[in-house]
Enzyme design. Structure first.
Site, PDB file in Angstrom:
ATOM      1  N   GLY A   1     -33.054  40.851  92.048  1.00 21.73           N
ATOM      2  CA  GLY A   1     -33.432  39.694  92.174  1.00 21.73           C
ATOM      3  C   GLY A   1     -34.674  39.327  93.343  1.00 21.73           C
TER       4      GLY A   1
ATOM      5  N   ASP B   1     -35.840   1.401  99.760  1.00 21.73           N
ATOM      6  CA  ASP B   1     -35.430   1.211 101.148  1.00 21.73           C
ATOM      7  C   ASP B   1     -36.735   1.143 102.038  1.00 21.73           C
ATOM      8  OD1 ASP B   1     -36.603   3.955 101.063  1.00 21.73           O
ATOM      9  OD2 ASP B   1     -34.902   4.571 100.376  1.00 21.73           O
TER      10      ASP B   1
ATOM     11  N   LYS C   1     -31.329  -0.516 102.418  1.00 21.47           N
ATOM     12  CA  LYS C   1     -30.300   0.232 101.949  1.00 21.47           C
ATOM     13  C   LYS C   1     -29.405   0.866 102.808  1.00 21.47           C
ATOM     14  CE  LYS C   1     -31.350   4.518 100.280  1.00 21.47           C
ATOM     15  NZ  LYS C   1     -32.112   5.613  99.501  1.00 21.47           N
TER      16      LYS C   1
HETATM   17  C1  R5P Z   1     -34.274   8.144 100.678  1.00 23.61           C
HETATM   18  O1  R5P Z   1     -34.439   7.823 101.605  1.00 23.61           O
HETATM   19  C2  R5P Z   1     -35.444   8.389  99.529  1.00 23.61           C
HETATM   20  O2  R5P Z   1     -36.547   7.861  99.948  1.00 23.61           O
HETATM   21  C3  R5P Z   1     -34.969   8.364  98.192  1.00 23.61           C
HETATM   22  O3  R5P Z   1     -34.707   6.917  97.952  1.00 23.61           O
HETATM   23  C4  R5P Z   1     -33.844   9.277  97.958  1.00 23.61           C
HETATM   24  O4  R5P Z   1     -33.928  10.358  98.289  1.00 23.61           O
HETATM   25  C5  R5P Z   1     -33.522   9.277  96.359  1.00 23.61           C
HETATM   26  O5  R5P Z   1     -32.246  10.025  96.282  1.00 23.61           O
HETATM   27  P1  R5P Z   1     -31.241   9.699  95.123  1.00 23.61           P
HETATM   28  O6  R5P Z   1     -32.100   9.518  93.907  1.00 23.61           O
HETATM   29  O7  R5P Z   1     -30.402  10.767  95.262  1.00 23.61           O
HETATM   30  O8  R5P Z   1     -30.725   8.349  95.605  1.00 23.61           O
END
Ligand code: R5P
Length: 281
Positions: A24, A159, A176
């Site tokens: 592998g 966010d 968020k």
């Molecule tokens: C977070 O800070 C990123 O910008 C994304 O919002 C996040 O990583 C998305 O992850 P998930 O789809 O698992 O919520």
């Protein structure tokens, strides 16, 4: 000179040999190595996802091999893995993002070219650890794709981290929060809260993020937009990991359409990252 590894054959003709040994482990050969002039500029295209760990080992091997001929190496890694662990929250945690970047620099990489690298949270060229990173955003492409389908859309990031992808388009960022790590073998922090004061009643909404991984963020964002009366909701992310088939869950939560780029190829890849770097090569 440009090199494409086997997992980038949709981006260019592969010219690096890659095989697996019986146990592998990775085998790598660059047949054109003797043709690289001393200090010639080379660019290597390689995807380091999925199978991040073995893909990174392949990358280390390719870089060290190229370095025998030249120190002038850049690499296009469409999705940079290990970019999420960029803070040490609990005592003794590994700062994976920095360690991986330092390893790439130690293997001879001069410049990493990548897209919406999670920990940079801005476009441009930066030094991170010992590595120079050119961070290109695919925000324009994502918004343009949906804009054709919308009327006067409200552009949102789910966010603050992704606010750089929307702020120059008059967009706004939601707030968020995530919960602490759950007591489990999986390092997961679920979204605990999302809010916005934005008035979106009766409006089309475009939600843009750097990545969709497990989908928790996008699902919460879509639910919130629906609750606030949005008319149609379109979701786009540079990197679509779409773990556990979560694109379908995002649609199920009320999104009209979900797309990503081809940094991780899938049926949702509608934005071609090559369109954003052609001028650089
Ligand atoms: C977070 O800070 C990123 O910008 C994304 O919002 C996040 O990583 C998305 O992850 P998930 O789809 O698992 O919520």
């Amino acid at each position: 000179m440009i090199f494409f590894s086997k997992n980038c054959l949709d981006l260019g003709a592969p010219n690096v040999e890659m095989k697996k040994f019986l146990d592998g482990e990775s085998y790598v050969r660059i047949p054109a190595l003797p043709q690289i002039a001393t200090e010639q500029e080379v660019t290597l295209f390689h995807r380091a996802y999925p199978e991040q760990d073995s893909s990174l080992i392949q990358l280390f091997l390719m870089l060290k091999t190229l370095k025998r001929q030249t120190d002038n190496i850049s690499a296009v890694i469409p999705y940079l893995p290990y970019a999420r662990q960029d803070k040490m929250v609990l005592e003794g945690e590994a700062k994976s993002s920095e360690y991986v970047c330092n390893l790439l620099a130690e293997c001879g990489l001069c410049e990493l070219i990548s897209f919406d690298v999670h920990f940079l949270k801005q476009k441009g060229t930066y030094r991170y650890g010992n590595l120079r990173i050119k961070n290109i955003s695919l925000d324009e492409g994502l918004v343009k794709y949906f804009s054709k389908k919308c009327i006067n859309p409200l552009i949102i990031s789910p966010d603050k981290g992704a606010s750089y992808m929307v702020s120059d388009k008059g967009g706004i960022a939601m707030e968020k929060k995530r919960k602490a790590y759950a007591q489990s073998e999986l390092a997961i922090r679920r979204v605990s809260m999302m809010k916005t004061d934005a008035d979106m009643k009766g409006r089309d909404v475009i939600i843009i993020d750097d990545m969709i991984a497990g989908g928790g963020t996008m699902i919460k964002a879509v639910e919130l937009c629906r609750k606030k009366g949005a008319k149609r909701i379109f979701c786009g992310a540079t990197h679509g990991l779409f773990l556990k088939d979560c694109a379908k869950k995002i649609i199920g939560a009320g999104a009209q359409e979900v797309i990503s780029s081809n940094s991780i190829p899938s049926e949702y890849s509608k934005i071609n990252l090559m369109d954003s770097i052609r001028g650089l090569l």
